[in-house]
Design a protein around this motif. Sequence first.
Motif, PDB file in Angstrom:
ATOM      1  N   ARG A 118       3.871  -4.757   6.970  1.00 15.00           N
ATOM      2  CA  ARG A 118       2.410  -4.819   7.007  1.00 15.00           C
ATOM      3  C   ARG A 118       1.922  -4.809   8.456  1.00 15.00           C
ATOM      4  O   ARG A 118       2.457  -5.509   9.318  1.00 15.00           O
ATOM      5  CB  ARG A 118       1.911  -6.080   6.300  1.00 15.00           C
ATOM      6  CG  ARG A 118       0.393  -6.205   6.225  1.00 15.00           C
ATOM      7  CD  ARG A 118      -0.002  -7.435   5.423  1.00 15.00           C
ATOM      8  NE  ARG A 118       0.551  -8.644   6.019  1.00 15.00           N
ATOM      9  CZ  ARG A 118      -0.010  -9.296   7.030  1.00 15.00           C
ATOM     10  NH1 ARG A 118      -1.135  -8.857   7.559  1.00 15.00           N
ATOM     11  NH2 ARG A 118       0.550 -10.386   7.502  1.00 15.00           N
ATOM     12  N   GLU A 123     -12.360   2.318  -1.886  1.00 11.51           N
ATOM     13  CA  GLU A 123     -11.433   1.365  -2.507  1.00 11.51           C
ATOM     14  C   GLU A 123     -10.024   1.509  -1.959  1.00 11.51           C
ATOM     15  O   GLU A 123      -9.344   0.520  -1.676  1.00 11.51           O
ATOM     16  CB  GLU A 123     -11.436   1.583  -4.023  1.00 11.51           C
ATOM     17  CG  GLU A 123     -10.710   0.503  -4.816  1.00 11.51           C
ATOM     18  CD  GLU A 123     -11.456  -0.816  -4.838  1.00 11.51           C
ATOM     19  OE1 GLU A 123     -10.779  -1.865  -4.805  1.00 11.51           O
ATOM     20  OE2 GLU A 123     -12.696  -0.803  -4.885  1.00 11.51           O
ATOM     21  N   GLY A 124      -9.555   2.757  -1.804  1.00 12.02           N
ATOM     22  CA  GLY A 124      -8.202   2.972  -1.312  1.00 12.02           C
ATOM     23  C   GLY A 124      -7.991   2.457   0.098  1.00 12.02           C
ATOM     24  O   GLY A 124      -6.929   1.935   0.440  1.00 12.02           O
ATOM     25  N   SER A 155      -9.376  -0.091   1.427  1.00 16.62           N
ATOM     26  CA  SER A 155      -9.430  -1.551   1.500  1.00 16.62           C
ATOM     27  C   SER A 155      -8.082  -2.209   1.215  1.00 16.62           C
ATOM     28  O   SER A 155      -7.931  -3.416   1.420  1.00 16.62           O
ATOM     29  CB  SER A 155     -10.477  -2.083   0.508  1.00 16.62           C
ATOM     30  OG  SER A 155     -10.089  -1.815  -0.828  1.00 16.62           O
ATOM     31  N   LYS A 156      -7.100  -1.416   0.754  1.00 17.62           N
ATOM     32  CA  LYS A 156      -5.775  -1.972   0.490  1.00 17.62           C
ATOM     33  C   LYS A 156      -5.053  -2.257   1.813  1.00 17.62           C
ATOM     34  O   LYS A 156      -5.362  -1.667   2.846  1.00 17.62           O
ATOM     35  CB  LYS A 156      -4.948  -0.989  -0.349  1.00 17.62           C
ATOM     36  CG  LYS A 156      -5.598  -0.632  -1.673  1.00 17.62           C
ATOM     37  CD  LYS A 156      -5.657  -1.836  -2.581  1.00 17.62           C
ATOM     38  CE  LYS A 156      -6.382  -1.608  -3.891  1.00 17.62           C
ATOM     39  NZ  LYS A 156      -6.402  -0.325  -4.463  1.00 17.62           N
ATOM     40  N   GLU A 157      -4.081  -3.147   1.781  1.00 19.56           N
ATOM     41  CA  GLU A 157      -3.330  -3.485   2.991  1.00 19.56           C
ATOM     42  C   GLU A 157      -2.637  -2.255   3.573  1.00 19.56           C
ATOM     43  O   GLU A 157      -2.155  -1.396   2.832  1.00 19.56           O
ATOM     44  CB  GLU A 157      -2.283  -4.563   2.696  1.00 19.56           C
ATOM     45  CG  GLU A 157      -2.856  -5.957   2.539  1.00 19.56           C
ATOM     46  CD  GLU A 157      -1.754  -7.002   2.441  1.00 19.56           C
ATOM     47  OE1 GLU A 157      -0.605  -6.627   2.104  1.00 19.56           O
ATOM     48  OE2 GLU A 157      -2.022  -8.184   2.709  1.00 19.56           O
ATOM     49  N   LYS A 158      -2.594  -2.189   4.901  1.00 18.86           N
ATOM     50  CA  LYS A 158      -1.968  -1.065   5.593  1.00 18.86           C
ATOM     51  C   LYS A 158      -0.520  -1.422   5.949  1.00 18.86           C
ATOM     52  O   LYS A 158      -0.245  -2.515   6.446  1.00 18.86           O
ATOM     53  CB  LYS A 158      -2.736  -0.719   6.869  1.00 18.86           C
ATOM     54  CG  LYS A 158      -4.220  -0.448   6.658  1.00 18.86           C
ATOM     55  CD  LYS A 158      -4.471   0.839   5.908  1.00 18.86           C
ATOM     56  CE  LYS A 158      -5.940   1.205   5.867  1.00 18.86           C
ATOM     57  NZ  LYS A 158      -6.224   2.404   5.063  1.00 18.86           N
ATOM     58  N   GLU A 191      -4.773   5.782   0.829  1.00 24.51           N
ATOM     59  CA  GLU A 191      -4.361   4.556   0.131  1.00 24.51           C
ATOM     60  C   GLU A 191      -2.871   4.339   0.325  1.00 24.51           C
ATOM     61  O   GLU A 191      -2.067   5.261   0.158  1.00 24.51           O
ATOM     62  CB  GLU A 191      -4.684   4.653  -1.355  1.00 24.51           C
ATOM     63  CG  GLU A 191      -4.328   3.396  -2.123  1.00 24.51           C
ATOM     64  CD  GLU A 191      -4.704   3.473  -3.586  1.00 24.51           C
ATOM     65  OE1 GLU A 191      -4.428   2.497  -4.325  1.00 24.51           O
ATOM     66  OE2 GLU A 191      -5.260   4.498  -4.004  1.00 24.51           O
ATOM     67  N   CYS A 192      -2.505   3.122   0.686  1.00 29.31           N
ATOM     68  CA  CYS A 192      -1.095   2.816   0.955  1.00 29.31           C
ATOM     69  C   CYS A 192      -0.344   2.574  -0.357  1.00 29.31           C
ATOM     70  O   CYS A 192      -0.545   1.570  -1.028  1.00 29.31           O
ATOM     71  CB  CYS A 192      -0.988   1.585   1.856  1.00 29.31           C
ATOM     72  SG  CYS A 192       0.708   1.171   2.287  1.00 29.31           S
TER      73      CYS A 192
END
Length: 556
Positions: free
Chosen positions: A318, A294-295, A297-300, A266-267
């Motif tokens: 990003r 879920e983690g 799916s957050k923006e990288k 997760e970012c």
Amino acid sequence: MENNPSYSQQHHPNSQWSEGDTEIEEKDTFSILVATDNHLGYLEKDPIRGDDSFAAFEEILALAAESEVDMILLGGDLFHENKPSRKTMYITTKLLRKYCLGDKPVSLEFLSDPTDNFPEGIKNVNYMDENLNVAIPVFSIHGNHDDPSGDGNLCALDQLAMTGLVNYFGRSQEIDNVIVKPILLQKGASRLALYGIGNIRDERLHQTFLRRNVKMMRPVEEEDEEPWYNLLVLHQNRVMHGPKSYIPEAFLDDFINLVIWGHEHECLIDPTYNPQQGFHVSQPGSSVATSLSEGESKEKHVAILKICKGRFNIQKIRLQSVRPFIMSDVVLADHDLDPTNQQKVNRFISEKVRELVQKAKEEWTEKNGHVSRKRRMYNEDNSDEEEPAQETVQTQEPEVPKPLIRLRVEYSGGYEIFNPQRFGQEFVDMVANPRDVVHFYRRKTTVNKNTKTKPEMDDVAAPEKLDTMRVENLVQKYLSAQNLSILPEIQLADAVRIYVEKDEKDAVKDFVLTSLDRMQKAIRTKQNIELEEALLKEGKGYTGRNICTRAPKWNS
């Protein structure tokens, strides 16, 4: 370095600066591109997602070249497999040569002893090798996916280090006695002490910390010099998965100024301050989604870290090449659906998936559709000695990639479930993961501890549980009911894990042979002791030293 006079135990300030700070001078500022968990080669045979890890890694390297950073810092798991395929090694080498070699001078002064930091056979940092033209040096530790193992205890990073493309550091010679010696760098008046801890099994490292057997050596602070900025990069569990299967931040030394935490996908790249320890922590996360969680799916993001005279600044960027990923939940009982009308339930779930696909495309287009990133494009046919082609700008309208979609369906209340893989065939041309678009689960119910009825298992969730279950835990659970006297259970479980996860075919065989050899030596030692005791009782003058009375003959 405890005995080295160039190391001491002094403290260092820890503060951030804003973009408009006028006291910061470029000649004294380290510029470092930071990324972790690239997982090169993940799903490389997948016709849709096979190039995702390579595309993200190329974007990271291109960002480093465009930003003209001083170095790249990678926080482990550069590769997804412990033994990367020839294709993965080829593409990785090709990208590193394309973006990290060149005539741009490196403005970093290397001050530490290479034998303290790099593997055996590496005589110096790569940009000081007279046989190489390194424009952007890459420094990397290993993770749990690409850690050393097998014959020679080597890993893929050792190969890249020997070719001069990567500076591999952070490997501990003893996992029960970890001594971390920093890479010492200087730019202008600023000085950086870079510490690295490559992945060690969390339970083992946790115990090593508790025994106070993790020692981090510190460079001496000289009165007429700027204090050292202490940067630590490690690859361990940050979130507690068990009593000892993580590394608490409180275990880390409080003289550290900034921690780059790898392994967690997760970012959470924005630095968070730990008031107890007095340092900041940045968790960049992965550059490619390796699970539908879920983690992930957050923006990288990646970050450009700047350090100047004891102060730092992180600029997060990003990644645009990352495949869009959306997760959502739906509770069937909340939508007034008849449990007996399976066709209507299926149609409802299908519509939800289509809505998520449309949402993913709209969000991706909004963020990336009208953005052109300036890249340094190299001619593929150029040799290493030729100059790179002139910089160009990509302005074409990018095509929206097939998104990753995950719809979690809660089906309590008498609803029937269907085969998720068969259902996903409807979306083969729309999503990148048609086989696992839908995940069914049921609401957890509290079980009365006094009742002896066995809780009902969720058959649909079983594959999900198997994905997260550790092999050694299964083996230990099985062996706990056994009574092994020759083969130790913990080491056997670890050997099975290495066999499964690292594809080391001889892991179990080597473990058995080592255990048998150890037991045979113990038996022979016991027999010798018994023989000596018997001889002493009979002859009263013999000892183990004079059993053999004939001296060997030597040729003159």
